[in-house]
Scaffold this motif. Structure first.
Motif, PDB file in Angstrom:
ATOM      1  N   ILE A 153     -44.963  38.629  29.302  1.00 13.22           N
ATOM      2  CA  ILE A 153     -43.958  37.644  28.892  1.00 13.22           C
ATOM      3  C   ILE A 153     -42.790  37.663  29.873  1.00 13.22           C
ATOM      4  O   ILE A 153     -42.298  38.741  30.236  1.00 13.22           O
ATOM      5  N   LEU A 154     -42.318  36.497  30.275  1.00 17.27           N
ATOM      6  CA  LEU A 154     -41.111  36.398  31.102  1.00 17.27           C
ATOM      7  C   LEU A 154     -40.019  35.715  30.300  1.00 17.27           C
ATOM      8  O   LEU A 154     -40.191  34.598  29.809  1.00 17.27           O
ATOM      9  N   LEU A 174     -30.795  22.357  39.059  1.00 19.66           N
ATOM     10  CA  LEU A 174     -30.749  23.766  38.676  1.00 19.66           C
ATOM     11  C   LEU A 174     -32.141  24.265  38.285  1.00 19.66           C
ATOM     12  O   LEU A 174     -32.546  25.375  38.670  1.00 19.66           O
ATOM     13  N   ALA A 175     -32.888  23.453  37.547  1.00 22.87           N
ATOM     14  CA  ALA A 175     -34.234  23.835  37.120  1.00 22.87           C
ATOM     15  C   ALA A 175     -35.146  24.085  38.319  1.00 22.87           C
ATOM     16  O   ALA A 175     -35.962  25.017  38.307  1.00 22.87           O
ATOM     17  N   MET A 176     -34.997  23.264  39.358  1.00 24.60           N
ATOM     18  CA  MET A 176     -35.810  23.458  40.564  1.00 24.60           C
ATOM     19  C   MET A 176     -35.499  24.799  41.216  1.00 24.60           C
ATOM     20  O   MET A 176     -36.405  25.506  41.674  1.00 24.60           O
ATOM     21  N   GLN A 177     -34.210  25.174  41.225  1.00 25.46           N
ATOM     22  CA  GLN A 177     -33.820  26.466  41.805  1.00 25.46           C
ATOM     23  C   GLN A 177     -34.349  27.626  40.960  1.00 25.46           C
ATOM     24  O   GLN A 177     -34.795  28.643  41.492  1.00 25.46           O
ATOM     25  N   ILE A 178     -34.310  27.463  39.642  1.00 29.79           N
ATOM     26  CA  ILE A 178     -34.844  28.504  38.750  1.00 29.79           C
ATOM     27  C   ILE A 178     -36.344  28.667  38.967  1.00 29.79           C
ATOM     28  O   ILE A 178     -36.853  29.789  39.046  1.00 29.79           O
ATOM     29  N   LYS A 179     -37.050  27.563  39.080  1.00 30.75           N
ATOM     30  CA  LYS A 179     -38.504  27.614  39.303  1.00 30.75           C
ATOM     31  C   LYS A 179     -38.829  28.348  40.613  1.00 30.75           C
ATOM     32  O   LYS A 179     -39.789  29.132  40.672  1.00 30.75           O
ATOM     33  N   ASN A 180     -38.015  28.120  41.633  1.00 30.75           N
ATOM     34  CA  ASN A 180     -38.221  28.824  42.907  1.00 30.75           C
ATOM     35  C   ASN A 180     -38.083  30.332  42.727  1.00 30.75           C
ATOM     36  O   ASN A 180     -38.837  31.112  43.314  1.00 30.75           O
ATOM     37  N   GLU A 181     -37.099  30.747  41.929  1.00 32.37           N
ATOM     38  CA  GLU A 181     -36.882  32.178  41.687  1.00 32.37           C
ATOM     39  C   GLU A 181     -38.046  32.781  40.896  1.00 32.37           C
ATOM     40  O   GLU A 181     -38.468  33.908  41.159  1.00 32.37           O
ATOM     41  N   ILE A 182     -38.555  32.028  39.946  1.00 31.19           N
ATOM     42  CA  ILE A 182     -39.700  32.513  39.167  1.00 31.19           C
ATOM     43  C   ILE A 182     -40.928  32.656  40.066  1.00 31.19           C
ATOM     44  O   ILE A 182     -41.657  33.646  39.996  1.00 31.19           O
ATOM     45  N   MET A 205     -46.188  36.243  40.487  1.00 32.76           N
ATOM     46  CA  MET A 205     -47.115  36.664  39.432  1.00 32.76           C
ATOM     47  C   MET A 205     -47.085  35.641  38.303  1.00 32.76           C
ATOM     48  O   MET A 205     -46.126  34.866  38.172  1.00 32.76           O
ATOM     49  N   ASN A 206     -48.128  35.647  37.514  1.00 30.04           N
ATOM     50  CA  ASN A 206     -48.232  34.727  36.389  1.00 30.04           C
ATOM     51  C   ASN A 206     -47.925  35.454  35.088  1.00 30.04           C
ATOM     52  O   ASN A 206     -48.132  36.664  34.957  1.00 30.04           O
ATOM     53  N   PHE A 207     -47.431  34.690  34.127  1.00 29.62           N
ATOM     54  CA  PHE A 207     -47.108  35.230  32.812  1.00 29.62           C
ATOM     55  C   PHE A 207     -47.839  34.413  31.752  1.00 29.62           C
ATOM     56  O   PHE A 207     -48.119  33.228  31.943  1.00 29.62           O
ATOM     57  N   ASP A 208     -48.112  35.064  30.623  1.00 31.29           N
ATOM     58  CA  ASP A 208     -48.810  34.386  29.534  1.00 31.29           C
ATOM     59  C   ASP A 208     -47.871  33.517  28.714  1.00 31.29           C
ATOM     60  O   ASP A 208     -48.264  32.482  28.176  1.00 31.29           O
ATOM     61  N   MET A 254     -40.894  45.289  32.957  1.00 33.72           N
ATOM     62  CA  MET A 254     -41.468  45.329  34.295  1.00 33.72           C
ATOM     63  C   MET A 254     -40.403  45.628  35.337  1.00 33.72           C
ATOM     64  O   MET A 254     -39.261  45.184  35.227  1.00 33.72           O
ATOM     65  N   LYS A 255     -40.783  46.355  36.367  1.00 38.60           N
ATOM     66  CA  LYS A 255     -39.841  46.748  37.422  1.00 38.60           C
ATOM     67  C   LYS A 255     -39.353  45.539  38.213  1.00 38.60           C
ATOM     68  O   LYS A 255     -38.302  45.585  38.862  1.00 38.60           O
ATOM     69  N   GLU A 256     -40.080  44.451  38.171  1.00 45.65           N
ATOM     70  CA  GLU A 256     -39.684  43.233  38.902  1.00 45.65           C
ATOM     71  C   GLU A 256     -38.541  42.484  38.229  1.00 45.65           C
ATOM     72  O   GLU A 256     -37.992  41.528  38.792  1.00 45.65           O
ATOM     73  N   SER A 257     -38.164  42.877  37.021  1.00 43.48           N
ATOM     74  CA  SER A 257     -37.080  42.205  36.293  1.00 43.48           C
ATOM     75  C   SER A 257     -35.792  42.277  37.103  1.00 43.48           C
ATOM     76  O   SER A 257     -35.494  43.295  37.735  1.00 43.48           O
ATOM     77  N   LYS A 258     -34.988  41.194  37.052  1.00 45.07           N
ATOM     78  CA  LYS A 258     -33.772  41.164  37.863  1.00 45.07           C
ATOM     79  C   LYS A 258     -32.790  40.134  37.344  1.00 45.07           C
ATOM     80  O   LYS A 258     -33.131  39.239  36.568  1.00 45.07           O
TER      81      LYS A 258
END
Length: 314
Positions: A176-177, A256-264, A269-272, A197-201
């Motif tokens: 889950i993200l 802003l949503a486009m910038q958030i999507k880039n960060e994701i 990695m994929n999330f369920d 997850m260690k990738e959390s930031k």
């Protein structure tokens, strides 16, 4: 068991809850001044007869203070914001407290912030005034404090029941993200089989980015624009000085949503499940092209903190 205060101290809004009583105010303070009685509203707060807090400060203080300091323990405004919300909700009670810190600063700031919260009562009693009522003396005591990474409250609100036990067993085993959209930052907190997850930031990318764009759009349209901290009511209404700014709001938040999507996508990695939360989450939700996304409301974090408290202090 002691009552629990669930507190989300954000750059833009301070939200808290205790026993069903909710506190929600802008994270701003200002110098107090004389007020006409008819201008005093039920949700106006005054700290120690000398400082306006939240909406009252935003609308009436000539000199205002708000902090961009990531360190909650050192931020000058944090002390008054914390004392106001705890004084209002807890009065003179001994309470437990659940709150959070940005992911990137969690380990460095946890000890100092916890000391601050546990030591507030040692600073003595003080006054709180709400609405047209009389000032009352308070001295809340934080008995136990649990600090978690911001965003964890949101995913715990999604996974846990009101009793603090896992209500969605299958989802708890998935990846889950949580996309926790704040004013200046966004927390991307990943859970894999209920482990962080260690990738959390945390990333300096929040509603402020959309608001700066919106400021520019409004100025081009009307020749004037509000300050950043004054934009909320115009975004909510979609109107500014008689102009319909709804298309401008959508344009700014789409960017802003486009910038958030880039960060994701940079997490690679994929999330369920994707949980999208925060006061302005609904403005970006439709523009985030993500599978199995869930829109969580502004109080998901504090509800999750309450459930964490139930789980921690049975």
């Amino acid at each position: 068991m002691l009552n629990t205060v669930n507190l989300d101290l954000g750059f833009s809004w301070t939200k808290a809850e205790k026993g069903g009583v909710i506190y929600r105010q802008p994270s701003i303070i200002g110098e107090a001044k004389d007020m006409f009685d008819q201008n005093i509203e039920a949700n106006h707060f005054i700290f120690n007869d000398e400082m306006f807090v939240g909406t009252l400060a935003l609308n009436y203080s000539d000199i205002k203070y708000f902090s961009l300091n990531n360190n909650k323990a050192e931020a000058e405004t944090s002390d008054i914001l914390l004392k106001t919300v705890l004084g209002y909700l807890a009065r003179r009670e001994r309470v437990n407290l659940v709150t959070g810190l940005p992911i990137n600063f969690y380990f460095k700031q946890r000890e100092a912030f916890e000391e601050k919260l546990l030591g507030l009562a040692d600073q003595g009693e003080y006054k709180i005034k709400k609405g047209r009522g009389k000032s009352f003396l308070v001295q809340p005591i934080v008995e136990k404090c649990k600090l978690v990474p911001q965003g964890l409250g949101i995913v715990m609100d999604y996974l846990l029941g009101d009793n603090g036990k896992i209500a969605k067993l299958k989802a708890a085993q998935l990846r889950i993200l949580t996309i926790d959209l704040g004013f200046y930052t966004i927390n991307l907190l990943g859970l894999d089989d209920s482990k962080i997850m260690k990738e959390s930031k945390s990333i300096v990318l929040g509603v402020e980015k959309a608001y700066k764009l919106l400021q520019a759009y409004i100025h081009k349209l009307t020749g004037t624009s509000p300050e950043l901290y004054e934009l909320d009511p115009y975004v909510i209404s979609g109107k500014y000085n008689g102009y319909d700014i709804s298309p401008l709001i959508k344009k700014a938040f789409k960017s802003l949503a486009m910038q958030i999507k880039n960060e994701i996508e940079s997490l690679n990695m994929n999330f369920d499940i994707y949980l999208v939360a925060g006061g302005a989450a609904h403005f970006v939700f439709d523009y985030l092209d993500l599978p199995n996304k869930v829109l969580m409301d502004q109080f998901a974090q504090t509800r999750g903190y309450r459930k964490i408290g139930k789980k921690s202090w049975k």
